[in-house]
Design a protein around this motif. Structure first.
Motif, PDB file in Angstrom:
ATOM      1  N   SER A 259      36.161  40.060  40.982  1.00 39.36           N
ATOM      2  CA  SER A 259      35.654  41.423  39.661  1.00 39.36           C
ATOM      3  C   SER A 259      36.351  42.559  40.456  1.00 39.36           C
ATOM      4  N   VAL A 260      36.586  43.331  39.199  1.00 34.74           N
ATOM      5  CA  VAL A 260      36.983  45.108  39.844  1.00 34.74           C
ATOM      6  C   VAL A 260      35.068  45.778  41.371  1.00 34.74           C
ATOM      7  N   GLY A 261      35.505  46.519  41.423  1.00 31.12           N
ATOM      8  CA  GLY A 261      34.140  47.199  42.007  1.00 31.12           C
ATOM      9  C   GLY A 261      33.872  48.370  41.318  1.00 31.12           C
ATOM     10  N   LYS A 262      32.855  49.537  41.277  1.00 28.69           N
ATOM     11  CA  LYS A 262      32.886  50.090  40.605  1.00 28.69           C
ATOM     12  C   LYS A 262      32.579  51.911  41.996  1.00 28.69           C
ATOM     13  N   LEU A 263      32.938  52.846  42.018  1.00 29.95           N
ATOM     14  CA  LEU A 263      32.582  53.386  42.766  1.00 29.95           C
ATOM     15  C   LEU A 263      32.105  54.879  41.304  1.00 29.95           C
ATOM     16  N   GLY A 316      43.766  42.129  30.322  1.00 28.54           N
ATOM     17  CA  GLY A 316      42.520  42.244  31.105  1.00 28.54           C
ATOM     18  C   GLY A 316      42.780  43.198  33.184  1.00 28.54           C
ATOM     19  N   TYR A 317      44.255  43.746  33.455  1.00 32.93           N
ATOM     20  CA  TYR A 317      44.209  44.094  34.451  1.00 32.93           C
ATOM     21  C   TYR A 317      45.973  44.938  33.902  1.00 32.93           C
ATOM     22  N   PRO A 318      45.433  46.697  34.514  1.00 33.85           N
ATOM     23  CA  PRO A 318      44.482  46.525  35.600  1.00 33.85           C
ATOM     24  C   PRO A 318      43.201  47.015  34.526  1.00 33.85           C
ATOM     25  N   PRO A 319      41.912  47.084  35.523  1.00 31.95           N
ATOM     26  CA  PRO A 319      40.604  47.506  35.035  1.00 31.95           C
ATOM     27  C   PRO A 319      40.801  49.126  34.009  1.00 31.95           C
ATOM     28  N   PRO A 320      39.675  49.449  33.671  1.00 36.52           N
ATOM     29  CA  PRO A 320      39.982  50.488  32.910  1.00 36.52           C
ATOM     30  C   PRO A 320      40.208  51.685  33.582  1.00 36.52           C
ATOM     31  N   PRO A 499      42.962  37.250  38.057  1.00 34.33           N
ATOM     32  CA  PRO A 499      42.327  37.887  39.524  1.00 34.33           C
ATOM     33  C   PRO A 499      41.007  38.694  39.261  1.00 34.33           C
ATOM     34  N   SER A 500      40.867  39.051  38.763  1.00 40.06           N
ATOM     35  CA  SER A 500      39.629  40.176  38.552  1.00 40.06           C
ATOM     36  C   SER A 500      39.130  39.998  36.910  1.00 40.06           C
ATOM     37  N   PHE A 501      37.412  40.286  36.981  1.00 43.43           N
ATOM     38  CA  PHE A 501      37.029  40.628  36.109  1.00 43.43           C
ATOM     39  C   PHE A 501      36.740  41.766  35.530  1.00 43.43           C
ATOM     40  N   PRO A 502      37.442  43.048  34.865  1.00 43.73           N
ATOM     41  CA  PRO A 502      37.181  43.349  34.573  1.00 43.73           C
ATOM     42  C   PRO A 502      36.338  45.060  34.571  1.00 43.73           C
TER      43      PRO A 502
END
Length: 584
Positions: A259-263, A316-320, A499-502
């Motif tokens: 999963s992507v990270g959020k900051l 789905g990649y890159p994330p928003p 590779p990662s949930f967006p």
């Protein structure tokens, strides 16, 4: 797997309102417990059900945990579910965690259809009628109905999609997990030796994912003790969250290996207040804040900048891209003095960058924004001087960039007691983000920081990146790929592996990629501090859930065929592959 049963479970879960921070959320875990207690397996084994209250949480809410399978009695090496610093001698029955959140967002955007928001079958025809009326009104005005309306009408009239608040995000996913869990529990009850030998399932439903993830943060604190008590070894987890696909579903029908990270970075711009009748005598921080917002909003070149030859064209990649969440000056009254401070924060999702890289990028952008604002102000002062015949010159001072950790140290040196009082007051305020911004501004005042300046740091929440390691987690990656291939071999819909949930999810707290140093940086940059992951638990996690469109909107809808037919089977096959994979 019986698709009718999955649909029945999904409708039952959706029918119970569980809006974040509501009484419905507080009681939902007990509703789930009552449901599971009616199953034959839990009538026989009620001790395999547990409800835990969230910790460090101002609201009363609970997570539910339930497992089905046989406990083990063997002793072996430390299970992979534990951190490198924590070694346990007991290794229990191999266990897969099925998890998701049950809280949902509000239903205010349904308008007159709000009474039906939690009843998908009653909502569907009424929503179609409302959309047809909106389309007819647009046509009567000589306009073309919007694509959103036309697509939703097509989705709902063909019967392929089912609407309802929380059905997509994410009770259809929970229902699919419950259907698999119920089937496993029944087999364990009827043929304990045969079923139990294949491992155990642990179902975990948590609150507050739409808010601050108190549910999962509390669960990862409790899991080490509960796993030891129940003699279970969590070898993998499957998160059941939903993907969004505005197209044909090819990007939504997917398994995600992380999963992507959020900051949530912020910049508080500090100016030099002046009377509005003499704007060039001071520095209005609104201009620098506007430059900052312009440089950051939906910009794809600020974070996760791919290296040469890198990047990916996968859906789905890159994330928003980043987007501004707060942009405001901090006055609570009207006057004709320019603002002293303007607070800006942004939602930043990354797959590559961690806290250090994000803070560096935000700091660079804040400094650039102040310099651009100063240059613009000087040009405008010169232009006004020419047209007015007077001389105007704004304050000439190099802008200063101050990290939060440096600012709070300066403020404490000036008046440590006042800093403590201001922080305590901010933490008590119900409007947490406004209070957060006011606290930062108060620290600016106590430190005597003069503008032009920008204070940069992080606001909560913080979701670490989560990703499977290609070497360490190769067996789990292979198990997922094998399950997906098996579905294709059965003639089922094609399922992709990404590779990662967006989007942000509770996966972040199950298997964080950000190391301790990165988390320490994040904690030091946050005025309220951040404790993203208690030590003692880590479990490799993938996301396999439903897909649909427009979650959090009144047109939120799930693709029913995939959610009720394909998804439970995919989850079940993935679990089988995990239990049979060498190295797991």
């Amino acid at each position: 797997m019986n698709p009718d049963r999955t649909r029945e479970l999904a409708l039952a879960l959706t029918a119970v309102p569980s809006i974040t921070d509501s009484d419905g959320e507080s009681g939902f875990a007990f509703f789930l417990k009552d449901m599971l207690c009616s199953w034959p397996y839990f009538k026989d084994k009620p001790e395999n059900l547990r409800i835990i209250r969230t910790v460090d949480d101002e609201r009363e809410r609970y997570a539910l945990l339930a497992f089905a399978g046989q406990q083990a009695s063997t002793v072996s090496a430390a299970p992979c579910a534990l951190s490198d610093e924590t070694v346990h001698a007991i290794k229990g029955r191999p266990t897969v965690i099925l998890t998701g959140h049950y809280d949902v967002v509000s239903v205010e955007n349904y308008g007159s259809l709000e009474p039906y928001a939690f009843d998908p079958e009653a909502l569907a025809p009424r929503l179609v009628a409302a959309l047809e009326s909106e389309a007819a009104s647009a046509i009567a005005l000589g306009e073309r109905p919007g694509d959103t309306i036309l697509r939703a009408l097509d989705d709902l009239k063909t019967g392929g999609f089912l609407p309802g608040r929380g059905l997509l995000d994410m009770k259809a996913g929970l229902a699919a997990g419950l259907a698999v869990f119920e089937d496993h529990a029944q087999r364990c009850l009827l043929a304990a030796d045969a079923a139990g030998s294949h491992g155990s399932l642990l179902f975990l439903a948590v609150p507050d994912e739409e808010g601050s993830s108190h549910g999962m943060l509390s669960a990862v604190r409790a899991l080490p003790g509960l796993l030891a008590e129940w003699d279970l070894d969590a070898i993998a987890a499957i998160n059941l969250d939903a993907a969004v696909d505005q197209g044909d579903g090819s990007a939504g029908r997917a398994a995600f290996l992380g999963s992507v990270g959020k900051l949530h970075p912020f910049s508080l711009f500090v100016g030099r207040p002046t009377h509005a009748g003499a704007p060039f005598d001071g520095i209005n921080p609104a201009l620098a804040a506007a430059e900052f917002a312009r440089g950051l909003e939906c910009a794809g070149d600020v974070f996760d900048v791919p290296v040469a030859g890198g990047g990916s064209s996968q859906p789905g990649y890159p994330p928003p891209p980043p987007t501004i969440l707060y942009h405001r000056d901090l006055r609570d009254h009207y006057d004709v003095t320019t603002p002293a401070t303007v607070f800006v924060s942004a939602n930043v999702l990354t797959r590559i960058d961690g806290p250090v890289q994000v803070l560096d990028a935000v700091s660079s952008l804040a400094l650039t924004s102040m310099r651009l604002a100063a240059s613009s102000l000087l040009e405008r002062a010169q232009a006004h001087s020419r047209t007015s015949g007077q001389s105007f010159c704004p304050p000439d001072r190099e802008p200063r960039l101050v990290p939060w950790a440096e600012l709070v140290q300066l403020a404490r040196q000036a008046d440590s007691q006042a800093v403590m009082v201001a922080e305590a007051k901010a933490r008590r305020e119900p409007k947490r983000m406004e209070a957060f911004a006011v606290y930062v501004a108060e620290a600016v005042r106590l430190a005597g920081l003069e503008g032009p300046a920008a204070v940069v740091g992080l606001a909560p929440p913080y979701y670490p990146r989560a990703a499977l390691d290609p070497t360490r987690d190769a067996a789990l990656v292979e198990a997922v790929n094998s399950a997906v291939s098996g579905m294709a071999g059965m003639g089922r819909e094609r399922v992709a592996v990404y590779p990662s949930f967006p989007g942000i999810s509770d996966m972040s707290y199950l298997y964080p990629s950000d190391d301790e140093d990165a988390r320490r940086v994040a904690a030091g940059a946050c005025p309220f501090g951040i404790d993203p992951l208690p030590a003692g638990f880590s479990c490799p996690v993938v996301n396999i859930g439903p897909w649909g469109r427009e979650y959090h909107q009144r047109l939120e809808r799930v693709h029913a065929g995939y959610a009720f037919h394909t998804l439970p089977l995919l989850i079940a096959r993935t679990i089988e592959e995990i239990f049979s994979a060498p190295g797991l």
